[in-house]
Motif scaffolding. Sequence first.
Motif, PDB file in Angstrom:
ATOM      1  N   VAL A  53      72.425  74.126  38.474  1.00 46.33           N
ATOM      2  CA  VAL A  53      71.717  73.373  37.435  1.00 46.33           C
ATOM      3  C   VAL A  53      70.208  73.453  37.638  1.00 46.33           C
ATOM      4  CG1 VAL A  53      71.292  71.046  36.538  1.00 46.33           C
ATOM      5  CG2 VAL A  53      73.635  71.836  36.909  1.00 46.33           C
ATOM      6  N   VAL A  57      67.451  75.125  35.076  1.00 49.48           N
ATOM      7  CA  VAL A  57      66.271  74.400  34.596  1.00 49.48           C
ATOM      8  C   VAL A  57      65.004  75.189  34.915  1.00 49.48           C
ATOM      9  CG1 VAL A  57      64.877  72.317  34.953  1.00 49.48           C
ATOM     10  CG2 VAL A  57      67.345  72.127  34.664  1.00 49.48           C
ATOM     11  N   THR A  60      64.767  78.199  32.727  1.00 42.81           N
ATOM     12  CA  THR A  60      64.342  77.829  31.377  1.00 42.81           C
ATOM     13  C   THR A  60      62.830  77.644  31.320  1.00 42.81           C
ATOM     14  OG1 THR A  60      66.458  76.743  30.964  1.00 42.81           O
ATOM     15  CG2 THR A  60      64.613  76.121  29.543  1.00 42.81           C
TER      16      THR A  60
END
Length: 76
Positions: A53, A57, A60
């Motif tokens: 995760v 992030v 991104t």
Amino acid sequence: MTISRRVALFLLAFGVWSYLLWPNFARNIWNSDRSWADGSPTSYLIVHLVIAVVSLVLGTIIGIIGWRAFRATRKS
């Protein structure tokens, strides 16, 4: 700060690469025998999902920076 077109493309590629790699990694971890013990998640699963995760992030954010820098180099 000015980012060159080459660096912008590298950052953009890194963001795309993150989305190609980490979902597959998370799926493999989820299905691993070491991820579950008596129907509940193990620390192995939790740690690796947190890594996936956080990596998504960061991928991104890096991809967005790369996209914005790429667009800025096209304008000038």
